[in-house]
Design a protein around this motif. Structure first.
Motif, PDB file in Angstrom:
ATOM      1  N   TYR A  73       0.841  -1.204   0.000  1.00 32.56           N
ATOM      2  CA  TYR A  73       0.000   0.000   0.000  1.00 32.56           C
ATOM      3  C   TYR A  73       0.869   1.244   0.000  1.00 32.56           C
ATOM      4  O   TYR A  73       0.619   2.198  -0.742  1.00 32.56           O
ATOM      5  CB  TYR A  73      -0.920  -0.009   1.217  1.00 32.56           C
ATOM      6  CG  TYR A  73      -1.994  -1.054   1.149  1.00 32.56           C
ATOM      7  CD1 TYR A  73      -3.257  -0.744   0.650  1.00 32.56           C
ATOM      8  CD2 TYR A  73      -1.761  -2.353   1.558  1.00 32.56           C
ATOM      9  CE1 TYR A  73      -4.252  -1.703   0.580  1.00 32.56           C
ATOM     10  CE2 TYR A  73      -2.747  -3.320   1.496  1.00 32.56           C
ATOM     11  CZ  TYR A  73      -3.986  -2.986   1.002  1.00 32.56           C
ATOM     12  OH  TYR A  73      -4.955  -3.941   0.919  1.00 32.56           O
ATOM     13  N   GLY A 114       2.126   6.273  -6.950  1.00 28.92           N
ATOM     14  CA  GLY A 114       0.930   6.833  -7.578  1.00 28.92           C
ATOM     15  C   GLY A 114       0.224   5.824  -8.455  1.00 28.92           C
ATOM     16  O   GLY A 114      -0.485   6.199  -9.386  1.00 28.92           O
ATOM     17  N   SER A 154     -10.769  -6.937   8.753  1.00 25.06           N
ATOM     18  CA  SER A 154     -11.563  -7.763   7.846  1.00 25.06           C
ATOM     19  C   SER A 154     -11.117  -7.408   6.437  1.00 25.06           C
ATOM     20  O   SER A 154     -10.446  -6.393   6.249  1.00 25.06           O
ATOM     21  CB  SER A 154     -13.044  -7.462   8.043  1.00 25.06           C
ATOM     22  OG  SER A 154     -13.307  -6.129   7.683  1.00 25.06           O
ATOM     23  N   PRO A 155     -11.441  -8.228   5.429  1.00 22.74           N
ATOM     24  CA  PRO A 155     -10.890  -7.955   4.101  1.00 22.74           C
ATOM     25  C   PRO A 155     -11.126  -6.529   3.602  1.00 22.74           C
ATOM     26  O   PRO A 155     -10.181  -5.865   3.190  1.00 22.74           O
ATOM     27  CB  PRO A 155     -11.603  -8.974   3.222  1.00 22.74           C
ATOM     28  CG  PRO A 155     -11.885 -10.108   4.124  1.00 22.74           C
ATOM     29  CD  PRO A 155     -12.165  -9.512   5.465  1.00 22.74           C
ATOM     30  N   LEU A 156     -12.362  -6.031   3.689  1.00 22.20           N
ATOM     31  CA  LEU A 156     -12.635  -4.710   3.115  1.00 22.20           C
ATOM     32  C   LEU A 156     -12.171  -3.581   4.038  1.00 22.20           C
ATOM     33  O   LEU A 156     -11.501  -2.654   3.593  1.00 22.20           O
ATOM     34  CB  LEU A 156     -14.127  -4.566   2.809  1.00 22.20           C
ATOM     35  CG  LEU A 156     -14.586  -5.359   1.589  1.00 22.20           C
ATOM     36  CD1 LEU A 156     -16.075  -5.200   1.395  1.00 22.20           C
ATOM     37  CD2 LEU A 156     -13.850  -4.927   0.332  1.00 22.20           C
ATOM     38  N   ASP A 175      -8.373  -3.449   4.257  1.00 19.43           N
ATOM     39  CA  ASP A 175      -7.852  -2.835   3.024  1.00 19.43           C
ATOM     40  C   ASP A 175      -7.947  -1.317   3.110  1.00 19.43           C
ATOM     41  O   ASP A 175      -6.991  -0.594   2.819  1.00 19.43           O
ATOM     42  CB  ASP A 175      -8.654  -3.393   1.841  1.00 19.43           C
ATOM     43  CG  ASP A 175      -8.267  -2.773   0.527  1.00 19.43           C
ATOM     44  OD1 ASP A 175      -7.086  -2.865   0.168  1.00 19.43           O
ATOM     45  OD2 ASP A 175      -9.141  -2.191  -0.143  1.00 19.43           O
ATOM     46  N   ARG A 183      -5.418   0.137   5.535  1.00 21.00           N
ATOM     47  CA  ARG A 183      -4.057   0.177   4.992  1.00 21.00           C
ATOM     48  C   ARG A 183      -3.904   1.296   3.973  1.00 21.00           C
ATOM     49  O   ARG A 183      -2.883   1.984   3.937  1.00 21.00           O
ATOM     50  CB  ARG A 183      -3.719  -1.181   4.361  1.00 21.00           C
ATOM     51  CG  ARG A 183      -3.399  -2.218   5.411  1.00 21.00           C
ATOM     52  CD  ARG A 183      -3.215  -3.601   4.840  1.00 21.00           C
ATOM     53  NE  ARG A 183      -2.843  -4.528   5.894  1.00 21.00           N
ATOM     54  CZ  ARG A 183      -3.697  -5.096   6.735  1.00 21.00           C
ATOM     55  NH1 ARG A 183      -4.983  -4.846   6.617  1.00 21.00           N
ATOM     56  NH2 ARG A 183      -3.289  -5.910   7.678  1.00 21.00           N
ATOM     57  N   ARG A 184      -4.926   1.483   3.151  1.00 25.15           N
ATOM     58  CA  ARG A 184      -4.867   2.591   2.186  1.00 25.15           C
ATOM     59  C   ARG A 184      -4.777   3.927   2.915  1.00 25.15           C
ATOM     60  O   ARG A 184      -4.018   4.813   2.519  1.00 25.15           O
ATOM     61  CB  ARG A 184      -6.128   2.585   1.311  1.00 25.15           C
ATOM     62  CG  ARG A 184      -6.129   1.506   0.263  1.00 25.15           C
ATOM     63  CD  ARG A 184      -7.418   1.535  -0.525  1.00 25.15           C
ATOM     64  NE  ARG A 184      -7.585   0.305  -1.270  1.00 25.15           N
ATOM     65  CZ  ARG A 184      -7.074   0.076  -2.467  1.00 25.15           C
ATOM     66  NH1 ARG A 184      -6.382   1.016  -3.070  1.00 25.15           N
ATOM     67  NH2 ARG A 184      -7.252  -1.070  -3.068  1.00 25.15           N
ATOM     68  N   ALA A 233      -3.694   4.485   6.006  1.00 26.11           N
ATOM     69  CA  ALA A 233      -2.393   4.609   6.675  1.00 26.11           C
ATOM     70  C   ALA A 233      -1.317   5.009   5.671  1.00 26.11           C
ATOM     71  O   ALA A 233      -0.444   5.826   5.971  1.00 26.11           O
ATOM     72  CB  ALA A 233      -2.032   3.300   7.353  1.00 26.11           C
ATOM     73  N   ALA A 234      -1.393   4.446   4.450  1.00 24.80           N
ATOM     74  CA  ALA A 234      -0.401   4.793   3.428  1.00 24.80           C
ATOM     75  C   ALA A 234      -0.544   6.256   3.021  1.00 24.80           C
ATOM     76  O   ALA A 234       0.450   6.951   2.793  1.00 24.80           O
ATOM     77  CB  ALA A 234      -0.555   3.883   2.215  1.00 24.80           C
ATOM     78  N   LEU A 235      -1.793   6.756   2.928  1.00 18.95           N
ATOM     79  CA  LEU A 235      -2.014   8.159   2.567  1.00 18.95           C
ATOM     80  C   LEU A 235      -1.523   9.084   3.679  1.00 18.95           C
ATOM     81  O   LEU A 235      -0.978  10.150   3.402  1.00 18.95           O
ATOM     82  CB  LEU A 235      -3.503   8.419   2.340  1.00 18.95           C
ATOM     83  CG  LEU A 235      -4.091   7.978   1.003  1.00 18.95           C
ATOM     84  CD1 LEU A 235      -5.550   8.355   0.951  1.00 18.95           C
ATOM     85  CD2 LEU A 235      -3.344   8.621  -0.147  1.00 18.95           C
ATOM     86  N   GLU A 261       1.661   6.825   7.753  1.00 24.34           N
ATOM     87  CA  GLU A 261       1.797   6.308   9.104  1.00 24.34           C
ATOM     88  C   GLU A 261       2.068   4.811   9.009  1.00 24.34           C
ATOM     89  O   GLU A 261       1.763   4.174   8.000  1.00 24.34           O
ATOM     90  CB  GLU A 261       0.483   6.502   9.877  1.00 24.34           C
ATOM     91  CG  GLU A 261       0.107   7.933  10.125  1.00 24.34           C
ATOM     92  CD  GLU A 261       0.798   8.507  11.338  1.00 24.34           C
ATOM     93  OE1 GLU A 261       1.376   7.723  12.113  1.00 24.34           O
ATOM     94  OE2 GLU A 261       0.755   9.733  11.504  1.00 24.34           O
ATOM     95  N   SER A 262       2.612   4.241  10.082  1.00 28.68           N
ATOM     96  CA  SER A 262       2.709   2.789  10.139  1.00 28.68           C
ATOM     97  C   SER A 262       1.352   2.252  10.584  1.00 28.68           C
ATOM     98  O   SER A 262       0.485   3.004  11.041  1.00 28.68           O
ATOM     99  CB  SER A 262       3.793   2.360  11.123  1.00 28.68           C
ATOM    100  OG  SER A 262       3.391   2.682  12.427  1.00 28.68           O
ATOM    101  N   LEU A 263       1.159   0.951  10.413  1.00 29.13           N
ATOM    102  CA  LEU A 263      -0.119   0.351  10.791  1.00 29.13           C
ATOM    103  C   LEU A 263       0.147  -0.742  11.810  1.00 29.13           C
ATOM    104  O   LEU A 263       0.991  -1.610  11.592  1.00 29.13           O
ATOM    105  CB  LEU A 263      -0.828  -0.231   9.564  1.00 29.13           C
ATOM    106  CG  LEU A 263      -2.151  -0.916   9.873  1.00 29.13           C
ATOM    107  CD1 LEU A 263      -3.249   0.106  10.029  1.00 29.13           C
ATOM    108  CD2 LEU A 263      -2.515  -1.897   8.783  1.00 29.13           C
ATOM    109  N   ALA A 312      -1.247  -3.740  12.813  1.00 30.51           N
ATOM    110  CA  ALA A 312      -2.284  -4.597  12.236  1.00 30.51           C
ATOM    111  C   ALA A 312      -2.694  -5.701  13.195  1.00 30.51           C
ATOM    112  O   ALA A 312      -1.850  -6.291  13.868  1.00 30.51           O
ATOM    113  CB  ALA A 312      -1.774  -5.217  10.943  1.00 30.51           C
ATOM    114  N   SER A 328      -3.773   8.007  -9.000  1.00 29.98           N
ATOM    115  CA  SER A 328      -4.241   6.708  -9.457  1.00 29.98           C
ATOM    116  C   SER A 328      -5.765   6.652  -9.572  1.00 29.98           C
ATOM    117  O   SER A 328      -6.316   5.583  -9.775  1.00 29.98           O
ATOM    118  CB  SER A 328      -3.762   5.628  -8.494  1.00 29.98           C
ATOM    119  OG  SER A 328      -4.382   5.810  -7.239  1.00 29.98           O
TER     120      SER A 328
END
Lengths: 258, 412
Positions: A105, A112, B193-195, B198, B201-202, B204-206, B209-211, B213, B274
């Motif tokens: 991720y 991007g 959970s899967p959704l 997900d 994580r998205r 946290a990436a934006l 930050e670390s996650l 989990a 993206s």
């Protein structure tokens, strides 16, 4: 088509010896279903577990040598931006390191590129367009179409990995790639680690601060206390009642009007 | 909180005997057990009065306790009688006006109904925020795609509904990141959970930050998770982004919180590079024939009372259920072994179970212990499965199956 499979320095969950991560080997198998020229990419200390991935169907692995415990993100971003593939495949979660599943991720966000999680099948739908079959909970599947380049993580429900082949592992090339000095990654501050001891899971439905009697009740009592009983109905009557009950619970979709 | 509160003064008043004639100056109270009402004394065939001990016990039983308690003094009855203080005083609502920090709790809540996992995430958020209405405490904001029922009972101080969360995960993660920035949230929690995992994580990436989990232990000053191929446990102070493992943190079970609606529009989000790359997202498909039994939502299962297995498979597919079987059927080779439900087969996590011709051996009932709704068809009235079911039909499964199939084919 050029695909890159991200490889991590995995450990075996029982023996703690270096071993390839199973879901990453499944990613190699998925890349081969596309007929892609797949190469491996590892940013980290390397080791026998990474080299074993050659035997599971890779011809070449690029190794960006980093110190143990260093953050591999900068080195990977730098390398992939300089040599962009069309598809980056990764496992859903590593095995032996932080195991949080965040790296793909973070990589996609930095590059991007779009990220599709939990792929179980891949199919090209034209030049530069990939259809990803995604695994959801409760055995659900859906298809997401994405324009390449993209990052895709692979789910354990994907087809099994190719068996290890000794000859292929001997023929494969492990190439050490240069890492520019600014991209070696900062050492992640060492967290407090201790041997894992399994904790019991909580009993569902018992609130915090409840008594032992509440927990026992939540664990043993079935939800269906108001059971309805029909003794010796006609089959049609029974079928009608069962269907109405299942529809009321939402287990069977409602009646389709004709 | 829910204990009966006694008012001794009114109890005495209730026992007071009304003054009559010359003894008006002296207060008189009736003490001891009340006389047995005349309705409980029947006259036997010989003309002698007969007492029914069962009604006497039922009359002495104190209501509202799980254990049978007999009150021979009659005090508890006078509590519930006239003049008593009302039981269970009004529960106080906890209102947090300006907390020191915010904790965002993302829940899935399909159809507005929080799942057990969602409740546990809110319980963890409450642990991180503190009990509220106290100096140095935090507030919990519940974030969901649609309004959640009973959010205040789950411990939410504020509620934000973002319909964008149900759609494209890229836009959803951006909206969450904007929300986290808007409230300067100290923690962002999601179920693993899967959704939702997900989405976490998205986000946290934006947020770069670390996650943390799949946290297994959550308290206000420490969290723990499993890592290192499952051999190590990591402990640290609670970070900004966490996902909570299933059945790890107890749901909130204390105070009632305000759950005030907050209007928040995610239109401020910026389109990422993206954003246009995902061309289409197909509908969710569940092919019941290929779903593993452990993941199935609804299982239709056959036992020894079923003889026509082609008909059974047709019925299972018409109902949209995953076919399962009992041990007897699998031993006989009538269904594959991976379809066996029970302690030696698969332990189900399904929401519904339809048992056709299954009596319910203890090992089989262990396999469906976590199933909420059970429907059973069996010829034996005294079968354990009939006892377990929420709808039990005492009939021949072999006769009910074609009737059900005919109903489904007729479009009913």
């Amino acid at each position: 088509m050029k695909a890159v499979v991200l490889l991590s320095a995995g450990l075996h969950p029982v023996s703690a010896r270096p071993a390839p991560v199973p879901v990453e080997m499944q990613a190699i198998a998925l890349a081969r279903t596309l007929g892609a020229a797949a190469a491996g990419l590892h940013a980290g200390p390397g080791g026998p577990g990474v080299a074993d991935a050659l035997g599971h169907g890779l011809a070449r692995i690029g190794h960006l040598p980093l110190a143990r415990g260093a953050d591999p993100l900068e080195a990977l971003v730098n390398h992939l931006a300089a040599h962009p593939p069309e598809l980056v495949l990764a496992g859903r979660c590593g095995q032996g390191g932080e195991d949080s599943g965040l790296l793909p991720y973070a990589l996609a966000a930095r590059l991007g590129w779009p990220l599709i999680a939990d792929a179980v099948a891949l199919e090209m739908q034209g030049p530069g367009v990939l259809a990803v079959r995604q695994a959801l909970e409760r055995g659900g599947r859906r298809t997401i179409t994405v324009r390449l380049p993209a990052v895709v993580t692979v789910h354990p429900a994907a087809p099994a990995a190719a068996a290890f082949a000794w000859g292929q592992a001997r023929r494969g090339v492990l190439e050490v790639l240069p890492v520019p000095s600014g991209f070696a990654g900062d050492a992640v501050p060492a967290p407090e680690l201790r041997p894992y001891r399994p904790r019991p899971r909580l009993i569902r439905g018992a609130a915090s601060g409840g008594s032992a009697a509440d927990r026992l009740k939540a664990a043993t009592e079935s939800a269906a206390a108001d059971g309805k009983l029909m003794v010796g109905p006609s089959p049609e009557e029974a079928a009608r009642e069962i269907l109405a009950h299942l529809r009321k619970l939402g287990l069977v979709p409602p009646r389709q009007p004709r | 909180m829910s204990r009966l509160r006694r008012d001794p003064r009114s109890e005495w008043q209730a026992r007071r005997v009304p003054a009559a004639g010359s003894s008006a100056t002296r207060l008189r109270y009736a003490l001891g057990v009340e006389a047995i009402p005349a309705t409980e004394v029947a006259v036997g065939p010989t003309g002698r009065p007969r007492r029914d001990p069962r009604t006497a016990v039922a009359r002495l039983a104190v209501p509202g306790t799980a254990r049978l308690r007999l009150d021979r003094s009659g005090l508890s009855r006078s509590v519930t009688g006239a003049g008593a203080v009302s039981a269970a005083p009004q529960e106080k609502l906890v209102i947090v006006e300006a907390p020191d920090f915010w904790v965002l709790a993302l829940v899935e809540a399909p159809g507005g109904q929080p799942t057990p996992h969602d409740r546990q995430v809110l319980g963890a958020a409450r642990l991180l925020a503190g009990p509220g209405a106290r100096e140095g405490g935090g507030g919990v904001i519940l974030v969901s795609a649609e309004p959640v029922t009973g959010a205040g009972r789950l411990g939410a101080d504020r509620v934000v509904t973002l319909p964008v969360l149900a759609g494209d995960p890229v836009a959803a993660a951006e909206a969450l990141a904007v929300l986290a920035g808007h409230f300067s949230a100290r923690h962002l929690l999601a179920p693993e959970s899967p959704l939702a995992g997900d989405l976490a994580r998205r986000t946290a990436a934006l947020l770069e930050e670390s996650l943390f989990a799949e946290a297994e232990l959550v308290s206000a000053d420490q969290v723990a998770r499993r890592r290192g191929a499952g051999r190590l446990e990591e402990r640290r102070r609670p970070p900004r982004c966490l996902t909570i493992g299933l059945d790890r943190v107890a749901m909130h079970g204390g105070s009632l919180h305000e759950a005030r609606e907050l209007a928040f529009s995610a239109s401020a989000s910026t389109a990422s590079a993206s954003a246009g790359s995902i061309l289409s997202i197909g509908p969710v498909e569940r092919d019941a024939a290929t779903v593993p039994l452990a993941e199935a939502e609804f299982v239709v299962s056959a036992g020894n009372g079923v003889t026509d297995f082609d008909l059974f498979r047709q019925l299972a597919s018409a109902l949209g259920g995953v076919p399962g079987a009992s041990r007897v059927v699998c031993d006989a080779g009538l269904m594959p072994r991976d379809r066996q439900v029970g302690a030696s087969g698969t332990v189900l996590t399904a929401a519904g179970y339809f048992a056709l011709g299954i009596a319910g051996a203890p090992q089989h009932l262990q396999g469906i212990a976590g199933v909420e709704h059970v429907v059973a068809v069996n010829t034996d009235l005294h079968a354990k499965m009939i006892e377990r079911a929420s709808l039990a039909v005492v009939a021949d499964a072999q006769a009910v199956m074609p009737a059900l199939l005919a109903l489904l084919e007729a479009g009913e």
